[in-house]
Design a protein around this motif. Structure first.
Motif: not given
Length: 239
Positions: A64-68, A225-227, A229-234
């Motif tokens: 989960v990504i929380l923005v503001g 987007l960076s997060t 990609r990192d999560w997709q890579a584990g």
């Protein structure tokens, strides 16, 4: 979802439609503002509750990504007239301007939930988070003196004929100060214990939305987007 209804009601609506999503791969929820509270409520109560059976099946949540997101509430939730006035102007509804029009749209349960120390936030923040699900926070910080920002809002309130709002804003000067954050959510409210938080220089909406076509990319987009990609890579990020 209707922004006037209670956050738990919006979360139940998400749970109702969750089985419509593909169940063969983990999904990431990205929630802006109150949407982040909906995401937290859904994960911790419905899909991946700790020490109890899930309330809904389907795709697992990867992160989960929380923005503001006002995780500790927002002082601005007390200014319901202003928030509804802002919605009215943003929607550009036809007909004569009515500063109280938004109040006729619903009971405003969400505004109650968003108040610091609300019953909803007490329960949500006390509920354990599933450790296998990554959680990442992006918070905004306005560039410029908070006093100038409040002065702009006071002027708008007076122009709209809502003098009581201007008086309420006057009383918020000392309480908010450097804690103005993105203009709606303070940095303190955006944070959660033990969770990685990134602070970007932007307003509440400016974190993810261009105010003008000529503006540069909103500063929350690249880290989102960076997060992903990192999560997709584990790669584990946050809690």
């Amino acid at each position: 979802y209707p922004n006037d209804q209670g956050i738990a009601t919006s979360t139940a609506l998400l749970a109702q439609h969750w089985l419509e999503l593909p169940a063969d791969q983990p999904l990431v929820l990205i929630g802006h503002s109150m949407g982040g509270l909906v995401a937290r409520e859904f994960v911790s109560r419905w899909r991946h509750p700790v020490a109890s059976l899930p309330g809904v099946d389907g795709a697992p949540v990867r992160g989960v990504i929380l923005v503001g997101t006002p995780n500790q509430g927002s002082e601005w939730a007390r200014l319901r007239i202003w928030l509804e006035l802002r919605d009215h102007l943003a929607n550009k509804r036809p007909g004569p301007f009515d500063p109280l029009a938004g109040l006729k749209d619903g009971l405003g349960e969400a505004k109650v939930d968003l108040r610091p120390g609300s019953d909803f936030l007490k329960v949500l923040n006390a509920r354990p988070w599933p450790t296998q699900i990554s959680l990442f926070i992006i918070a905004g910080r306005l560039i410029g003196p908070p006093g100038e920002r409040l002065a702009e809002l006071k002027a708008a309130a007076m122009a709209a004929g809502v003098g009581e709002l201007a008086e309420e804003l006057e009383g918020l000067d000392d309480r908010l100060g450097e804690g103005l954050g993105d203009g709606l959510v303070s940095l303190e409210s955006a944070r959660l214990p033990g969770v990685t938080a990134l602070v970007v220089n932007a307003s509440h909406r400016g974190m993810i939305r261009k105010l003008l076509a000529s503006n540069p990319e909103p500063p929350a987009i690249a880290p989102i987007l960076s997060t992903l990609r990192d999560w997709q890579a584990g790669e584990p990020i946050g809690k």
